[in-house]
Design a protein around this motif. Sequence first.
Motif, PDB file in Angstrom:
ATOM      1  N   ARG A  27      -5.692 115.249 123.100  1.00 43.83           N
ATOM      2  CA  ARG A  27      -4.266 114.134 123.721  1.00 43.83           C
ATOM      3  C   ARG A  27      -5.103 112.826 123.744  1.00 43.83           C
ATOM      4  N   GLU A  28      -6.002 112.490 124.646  1.00 43.84           N
ATOM      5  CA  GLU A  28      -6.396 111.550 125.386  1.00 43.84           C
ATOM      6  C   GLU A  28      -6.381 110.209 124.069  1.00 43.84           C
ATOM      7  N   ASN A  29      -7.093 111.061 122.628  1.00 41.18           N
ATOM      8  CA  ASN A  29      -7.055 110.178 122.193  1.00 41.18           C
ATOM      9  C   ASN A  29      -5.762 109.958 120.102  1.00 41.18           C
ATOM     10  N   SER A  30      -4.724 110.421 120.605  1.00 40.91           N
ATOM     11  CA  SER A  30      -4.157 110.738 119.715  1.00 40.91           C
ATOM     12  C   SER A  30      -3.410 109.633 118.926  1.00 40.91           C
ATOM     13  N   ASN A  31      -3.353 108.486 119.724  1.00 43.03           N
ATOM     14  CA  ASN A  31      -3.550 106.847 119.095  1.00 43.03           C
ATOM     15  C   ASN A  31      -3.919 106.759 118.874  1.00 43.03           C
ATOM     16  N   ALA A  32      -4.905 106.545 118.949  1.00 43.54           N
ATOM     17  CA  ALA A  32      -6.248 106.486 117.872  1.00 43.54           C
ATOM     18  C   ALA A  32      -6.949 106.751 116.679  1.00 43.54           C
ATOM     19  N   ILE A  33      -6.124 108.303 117.183  1.00 46.19           N
ATOM     20  CA  ILE A  33      -6.453 108.998 115.991  1.00 46.19           C
ATOM     21  C   ILE A  33      -4.275 108.658 114.866  1.00 46.19           C
ATOM     22  N   LYS A  34      -4.037 108.252 115.148  1.00 44.23           N
ATOM     23  CA  LYS A  34      -2.656 108.036 114.602  1.00 44.23           C
ATOM     24  C   LYS A  34      -3.081 106.243 113.324  1.00 44.23           C
TER      25      LYS A  34
END
Length: 81
Positions: A55-62
């Motif tokens: 959840r915390e890294n979802s933006n970076a993963i996207k």
Amino acid sequence: MRRRSDQRVLKKATNLSTNSDLSEKTARLKAKISATREKALEEKFAESEAEQWQRENSNAIKAYNDAVAEHGCFAEKYKTF
């Protein structure tokens, strides 16, 4: 899977209620309830931490996935498979 809890920490007695059918089955298997409970809790905490990390890294993963979709993988032209 590595054990996440520190084995040097003192154990603390807790009051635990268990379904009587499960208690009987556990006794027949000669399973250790405390060890089984600890393992289950460790697995649950690991699962929870992994979900939180995602959840915390979802933006970076996207953003990474979008960059790969647009530009391809790093050194993709050199792969031999």
